[in-house]
Design a protein around this motif. Structure first.
Motif, PDB file in Angstrom:
ATOM      1  N   VAL A  81       2.841 -79.425  -3.291  1.00 39.11           N
ATOM      2  CA  VAL A  81       1.481 -79.807  -3.660  1.00 39.11           C
ATOM      3  C   VAL A  81       1.536 -80.667  -4.913  1.00 39.11           C
ATOM      4  N   THR A  82       1.051 -81.885  -4.802  1.00 37.92           N
ATOM      5  CA  THR A  82       1.074 -82.840  -5.914  1.00 37.92           C
ATOM      6  C   THR A  82       0.428 -82.253  -7.168  1.00 37.92           C
ATOM      7  N   GLY A  83       1.108 -82.428  -8.295  1.00 36.70           N
ATOM      8  CA  GLY A  83       0.552 -81.971  -9.567  1.00 36.70           C
ATOM      9  C   GLY A  83       0.680 -80.489  -9.805  1.00 36.70           C
ATOM     10  N   SER A  84       1.489 -79.793  -9.006  1.00 37.49           N
ATOM     11  CA  SER A  84       1.647 -78.353  -9.165  1.00 37.49           C
ATOM     12  C   SER A  84       3.095 -77.959  -8.911  1.00 37.49           C
ATOM     13  N   ASP A  85       3.385 -76.668  -9.080  1.00 35.25           N
ATOM     14  CA  ASP A  85       4.722 -76.152  -8.780  1.00 35.25           C
ATOM     15  C   ASP A  85       4.732 -75.391  -7.459  1.00 35.25           C
ATOM     16  N   VAL A 134      -5.182 -76.341   5.223  1.00 37.67           N
ATOM     17  CA  VAL A 134      -4.499 -76.232   3.932  1.00 37.67           C
ATOM     18  C   VAL A 134      -4.813 -77.509   3.161  1.00 37.67           C
ATOM     19  N   VAL A 135      -5.515 -77.360   2.052  1.00 39.18           N
ATOM     20  CA  VAL A 135      -5.897 -78.503   1.214  1.00 39.18           C
ATOM     21  C   VAL A 135      -5.444 -78.209  -0.208  1.00 39.18           C
ATOM     22  N   GLY A 136      -4.534 -79.034  -0.727  1.00 36.83           N
ATOM     23  CA  GLY A 136      -3.989 -78.751  -2.057  1.00 36.83           C
ATOM     24  C   GLY A 136      -3.392 -77.358  -2.067  1.00 36.83           C
ATOM     25  N   PRO A 137      -3.772 -76.509  -3.032  1.00 37.24           N
ATOM     26  CA  PRO A 137      -3.249 -75.142  -3.092  1.00 37.24           C
ATOM     27  C   PRO A 137      -4.111 -74.128  -2.334  1.00 37.24           C
ATOM     28  N   TRP A 138      -5.075 -74.618  -1.526  1.00 38.13           N
ATOM     29  CA  TRP A 138      -6.005 -73.719  -0.846  1.00 38.13           C
ATOM     30  C   TRP A 138      -5.624 -73.546   0.623  1.00 38.13           C
ATOM     31  N   ALA A 184     -12.730 -85.359  -8.111  1.00 40.64           N
ATOM     32  CA  ALA A 184     -11.476 -84.654  -8.377  1.00 40.64           C
ATOM     33  C   ALA A 184     -10.819 -84.143  -7.093  1.00 40.64           C
ATOM     34  N   LEU A 185     -11.617 -83.949  -6.036  1.00 43.30           N
ATOM     35  CA  LEU A 185     -11.091 -83.398  -4.790  1.00 43.30           C
ATOM     36  C   LEU A 185     -10.590 -84.475  -3.828  1.00 43.30           C
ATOM     37  N   LYS A 186     -10.991 -85.720  -4.041  1.00 36.82           N
ATOM     38  CA  LYS A 186     -10.667 -86.792  -3.086  1.00 36.82           C
ATOM     39  C   LYS A 186      -9.173 -86.954  -2.810  1.00 36.82           C
ATOM     40  N   PRO A 187      -8.298 -86.962  -3.829  1.00 37.32           N
ATOM     41  CA  PRO A 187      -6.873 -87.150  -3.531  1.00 37.32           C
ATOM     42  C   PRO A 187      -6.289 -86.056  -2.648  1.00 37.32           C
ATOM     43  N   ALA A 188      -6.586 -84.790  -2.934  1.00 35.23           N
ATOM     44  CA  ALA A 188      -6.044 -83.680  -2.141  1.00 35.23           C
ATOM     45  C   ALA A 188      -6.578 -83.710  -0.717  1.00 35.23           C
ATOM     46  N   LEU A 189      -7.866 -84.031  -0.567  1.00 38.66           N
ATOM     47  CA  LEU A 189      -8.447 -84.114   0.780  1.00 38.66           C
ATOM     48  C   LEU A 189      -7.822 -85.260   1.580  1.00 38.66           C
ATOM     49  N   GLU A 190      -7.564 -86.374   0.916  1.00 35.30           N
ATOM     50  CA  GLU A 190      -6.957 -87.509   1.607  1.00 35.30           C
ATOM     51  C   GLU A 190      -5.533 -87.174   2.048  1.00 35.30           C
ATOM     52  N   ARG A 191      -4.798 -86.466   1.209  1.00 40.00           N
ATOM     53  CA  ARG A 191      -3.442 -86.084   1.594  1.00 40.00           C
ATOM     54  C   ARG A 191      -3.454 -85.085   2.745  1.00 40.00           C
ATOM     55  N   GLN A 208      -0.096 -85.610   4.869  1.00 38.61           N
ATOM     56  CA  GLN A 208       1.030 -85.731   3.939  1.00 38.61           C
ATOM     57  C   GLN A 208       1.293 -84.393   3.268  1.00 38.61           C
ATOM     58  N   GLU A 209       0.187 -83.701   2.929  1.00 39.77           N
ATOM     59  CA  GLU A 209       0.265 -82.372   2.332  1.00 39.77           C
ATOM     60  C   GLU A 209      -0.835 -81.522   2.958  1.00 39.77           C
ATOM     61  N   GLY A 210      -0.445 -80.639   3.862  1.00 42.37           N
ATOM     62  CA  GLY A 210      -1.434 -79.798   4.522  1.00 42.37           C
ATOM     63  C   GLY A 210      -2.113 -80.508   5.679  1.00 42.37           C
ATOM     64  N   PHE A 211      -3.288 -80.020   6.051  1.00 40.32           N
ATOM     65  CA  PHE A 211      -4.030 -80.570   7.187  1.00 40.32           C
ATOM     66  C   PHE A 211      -5.441 -80.002   7.168  1.00 40.32           C
ATOM     67  N   LEU A 212      -6.330 -80.654   7.903  1.00 37.74           N
ATOM     68  CA  LEU A 212      -7.707 -80.179   8.030  1.00 37.74           C
ATOM     69  C   LEU A 212      -7.861 -79.391   9.331  1.00 37.74           C
ATOM     70  N   MET A 213      -8.957 -78.676   9.427  1.00 42.29           N
ATOM     71  CA  MET A 213      -9.166 -77.764  10.550  1.00 42.29           C
ATOM     72  C   MET A 213      -9.163 -78.489  11.899  1.00 42.29           C
ATOM     73  N   LYS A 214      -9.684 -79.686  11.941  1.00 37.61           N
ATOM     74  CA  LYS A 214      -9.740 -80.415  13.213  1.00 37.61           C
ATOM     75  C   LYS A 214      -8.341 -80.750  13.731  1.00 37.61           C
ATOM     76  N   ASP A 215      -7.365 -80.762  12.826  1.00 35.66           N
ATOM     77  CA  ASP A 215      -5.994 -81.096  13.201  1.00 35.66           C
ATOM     78  C   ASP A 215      -5.078 -79.879  13.260  1.00 35.66           C
TER      79      ASP A 215
END
Length: 273
Positions: A30-34, A91-95, A233-240, A245-252
């Motif tokens: 996850v970008t910006g985290s450990d 999975v979006v960012g750390p969520w 602030a949420l746009k980058p994580a949602l786009e990934r 690139q990092e995680g996925f949305l429910m439709k996928d």
């Protein structure tokens, strides 16, 4: 004769070939985290410093421990049973969002059944997540007020129009014949029982799962979909997540091969040596 010899060589090679390696878990940081996520067909895990801070398969031990009979239990448990399942939704960012269901019978007057969504922030203690900390409450409130299913449960039109907080809105909605638990656990559901479905322009579709109102409707779950303006602030994580690139949305979730897993227990097992 030469052809027969060649066929024999090929057959020997087929029988002695090494087995295909098992597929490796899909991993991403996850970008910006450990935080690093690991996802396989059987589990979703999050690690920090190599230590698991979130996992689904590892919950089986606790599930079985909770069902371990008291040594002084004298009741017949042979007809007891329990079932618990998880289905990863997004999975979006750390969520990490998933659907959790449990059902069974462990004594008492009737069986139990419950299904709901959970969003877990793997960077927070006990997975603390609150949708109202991510999106302005006024946007969430307006989106809920605009939903047709929510409108079907208005008990007092004036109070509905006057509601200035999500808490106030939940308190004035009636359960209706479908027995929706808006005023029993609705605020908690809005805060944490969510999944991120898809992106539409500058908005994200969020699914919110509401519980049933009382035990006569046990097992029911009601999902409301709302469109919320995406905070900067949420746009980058949602786009990934949208581009996987990092995680996925429910439709996928299906194409991303998001895992589903379940644990089962039968009371008869407690009597086995």
């Amino acid at each position: 004769m030469a052809r027969m010899l060649m066929s024999s060589v090929v057959m020997v090679a087929l029988f002695t070939a090494a087995p295909a390696p098992k597929s490796q878990p899909l991993t991403w940081k996850v970008t910006g985290s450990d935080v690093t996520f690991e996802m396989s067909s059987k589990d979703l895990r999050a690690l920090r410093g190599g230590k698991e801070v979130f996992g689904l398969l590892s919950r089986k031990k606790g599930f079985l421990e909770d069902l371990k009979p008291d040594p002084e239990e004298t009741r017949d448990m042979s007809d007891w049973e329990a079932y618990h399942s998880f289905k990863v939704l997004s999975v979006v960012g750390p969520w990490a969002s998933y659907e959790e269901s449990s059902s069974g019978y462990t004594g008492g007057a009737h069986p139990y059944a419950h299904s709901g969504y959970v969003t877990w922030d793997v960077t927070k203690e006990h997975g603390a997540f609150n949708l109202l900390d991510v999106f302005p409450e006024k946007d969430v409130l307006q989106a809920l007020k605009s939903d047709s299913f929510v409108k079907e449960h208005i008990d007092d039109a004036k109070a509905f129009n006057d509601a200035k907080t999500v808490k106030a809105l939940m308190e004035i909605l009636k359960p209706g014949e479908d027995c929706v638990g808006f005023n029993s656990s609705g605020l908690d559901n809005v805060k944490r029982s969510v999944a991120f479905h898809h992106v539409e322009g500058d908005k994200v579709a969020v699914r919110i799962a509401f519980n049933y109102d009382n035990e006569s409707c046990r097992g029911n779950m009601f999902v409301v979909g709302v469109l919320l303006p995406i905070p900067e602030a949420l746009k980058p994580a949602l786009e990934r997540a949208r581009t996987r690139q990092e995680g996925f949305l429910m439709k996928d979730a299906r194409s991303a091969k998001a895992p589903s897993l379940s644990f089962e227990w039968e009371g008869a097992d407690a009597k086995k040596p």
